[in-house]
Structures are given as C-alpha cells and as structure tokens.
Design an enzyme around this catalytic site. Structure first.
Site, PDB file in Angstrom:
ATOM      1  N   ASP A 186       9.734  -5.916 -75.119  1.00  0.00           N
ATOM      2  CA  ASP A 186      10.599  -6.103 -76.285  1.00  0.00           C
ATOM      3  C   ASP A 186      11.461  -7.355 -76.128  1.00  0.00           C
ATOM      4  O   ASP A 186      11.845  -7.716 -75.013  1.00  0.00           O
ATOM      5  CB  ASP A 186      11.487  -4.848 -76.451  1.00  0.00           C
ATOM      6  CG  ASP A 186      12.090  -4.768 -77.833  1.00  0.00           C
ATOM      7  OD1 ASP A 186      11.725  -5.576 -78.706  1.00  0.00           O
ATOM      8  OD2 ASP A 186      12.957  -3.893 -78.044  1.00  0.00           O
ATOM      9  N   ASN A 238       4.200  -1.647 -86.192  1.00  0.00           N
ATOM     10  CA  ASN A 238       4.177  -3.117 -86.306  1.00  0.00           C
ATOM     11  C   ASN A 238       3.317  -3.631 -87.466  1.00  0.00           C
ATOM     12  O   ASN A 238       3.490  -4.760 -87.917  1.00  0.00           O
ATOM     13  CB  ASN A 238       3.687  -3.774 -85.003  1.00  0.00           C
ATOM     14  CG  ASN A 238       4.670  -3.705 -83.861  1.00  0.00           C
ATOM     15  OD1 ASN A 238       4.292  -3.739 -82.694  1.00  0.00           O
ATOM     16  ND2 ASN A 238       5.958  -3.615 -84.158  1.00  0.00           N
TER      17      ASN A 238
END
Ligand code: FPP
Length: 249
Positions: A18, A66
């Site tokens: 991340d 996503n």
C-alpha cells in the site's frame, strides 16, 4: 543491516503493498508513476525473499475493489503487470521461482490473462519459492465461491456435509495446498486487512509499517522478519504449554 535468524524464517509471507499513490503525491508526480515505482519494489522484495529462503510470498497486487478505480489507473496497473510478467520470466526461471495466482483471473483482459497463464505454465516445475500474486482477489468472494463449490460437490455426492471440517474447507479456497501465512506485512501506515486472506490470516502475525510500498527495501523486509522472530506464537495455548511442546521436539 538488520540481523535475522535464518533458522526461524516465516515459511509464508503475505504483503499488502500500500502507498503507491501517496508516494507519487509526495514526489509530486502522477499516481501511475507511483505504481511503476511499486513494481520495482516488487522485484526487489521477490529477490530478497528468494535469497534468504522464504518458501511462499503472496502479494496483494490487485483487489476486486480495485476494478472501481478510474479506468486509466486500472489500465496502467494491468500494463505494469503485463510488463512485469514479460520482463521477469527469465529471472523467475533462473531463480527457480514458480508463479501462482489467487483471485478471479478471468476478469483480466485477454492479453494479460494469456501472459499470466504462460508464465504460470512455464514455471510450474520450479520449486525454490512460490510467488503467489493476488489478482482480482477478494477474500469474501473466495469464501462464497468455496461454499458454492462445496454445495455443488455435495449435490454430486462427492462430499458429505457431516464430514466437512476446517481442513476440507481450506481445500476449496484459492490457496489450497499452501500453508497459511506466518507473517503479514502492510505498508503505508494503514491498520486494515482490506478483504485479504480473511480465512488464512487467523493465526498470522501482523506487521504494520509507515514505509510507503515504493520505498520498501530489503532492510524493511528484514525489520519485519526480525519483529516476527521476537514474537511468541501461542496458537491459543499458554506460554508454559508451548515451552513443554518445544522441549519435546
Ligand atoms: C496500493 O497503493 C497498491 C495497489 C492498489 C496496487 C499494487 C501494485 C503494484 C505494487 C505494482 C504492480 C504490481 C506488480 C505485481 C507488477 P495505492 O494506490 O492504494 O496507494 P495510496 O493508498 O497511497 O493511494
């Protein structure tokens, strides 16, 4: 360099990579260039894990959620994945690393899927390390999918529900045959699991670092492993029971 005990390595490391976007923002460049730098970090960490003898490395490369990012970003991530597969095949072969995936790869565009299947097939016999990419992956979907398959198999008389236990259930997950992660690393200072390996992380040691993924280097990996090695994994037992068990080994 941080010291780690090579006799007590996690067998399976899982990573939530991340912070690519924040890294880009910090360097006042576009998000996509942040992802590109993130792909470089993937190369570094795969190499480092192979070098020290980690057997399984699972990377959260693209979640089902996503898909809802701006189309340009999704496209760029797919491009980077394709580029990675194209450029890394030779190294995976040389290092005897097998590539596997978890997630719904049928949703990937045909050319990425084709490359992926090619690399998976070509590296099938490599046995020094498994690089497992989570692609179009969501743990809740994985669990629902497993339940559906179990129900189908039950209808076909292949599985008796009274005999269904944790071990059998695990065999219906994408990770069938893999040990559960010993260590989960999440970069960028977020303290969430984000729909990653919900079943498999039940007894995993969690490690969170503020380092953004594109900045995550071998030394940061070693810090995470060193932290893991200081922990006592009790699996619900008492410290005393563990000591007794270890002395019997
Ligand atoms: C999270 O950063 C990262 C991703 C959603 C994708 C991970 C992809 C890569 C590391 C590069 C390509 C992968 C391979 C295997 C070649 P973010 O965009 O959520 O960062 P932010 O939270 O700071 O915005």
């Amino acid at each position: 360099m941080i010291k780690i005990d090579t006799d007590n390595l996690p067998r399976h490391i899982a990573v939530i990579m991340d912070g690519n976007g924040r890294w880009a923002q910090k360097h006042t460049i576009g998000r996509i260039r942040g992802h590109r730098k993130g792909a470089h970090a993937v190369r570094t960490i795969v190499r480092a894990c192979r070098e020290i003898g980690i057997k399984y490395l699972t990377l959260f490369a693209f979640s089902v959620e996503n898909w809802d990012r701006p189309p340009k970003e999704v496209q760029a991530l797919m491009f980077l994945l394709e580029e990675y597969l194209r450029k890394e095949l030779a190294e995976l072969q040389e290092q005897e690393i097998r590539l596997t995936t978890i997630g719904d790869i049928d949703r990937l565009n045909p050319s990425v899927k084709e490359k992926l299947l090619h690399v998976k097939e070509s590296t099938l016999k490599n046995d020094k390390m498994i690089l497992n990419l989570a692609l179009s992956y969501g743990a809740k979907d994985e669990i629902v999918y497993a339940v559906k398959k179990i129900m189908e198999d039950n209808k076909k008389g292949r599985i008796d529900i009274d005999e269904l236990d944790k071990e059998t259930f695990s065999k219906y997950l994408f990770t069938a045959g893999m040990p559960d992660p010993d260590l989960l690393i999440r970069t960028s200072g977020e303290y969430r699991i984000s729909n990653f390996l919900l079943w498999q992380l039940a007894y995993t040691e969690l490690y969170f670092t503020k380092v953004l993924w594109p900045d995550f280097k071998k030394d940061d990996l070693f810090k995470a492993i060193a932290s893991y090695q200081k922990r006592e994994r009790r699996f619900g037992l008492t410290s005393e029971q563990l000591k007794e068990r270890n002395s019997q080994k």
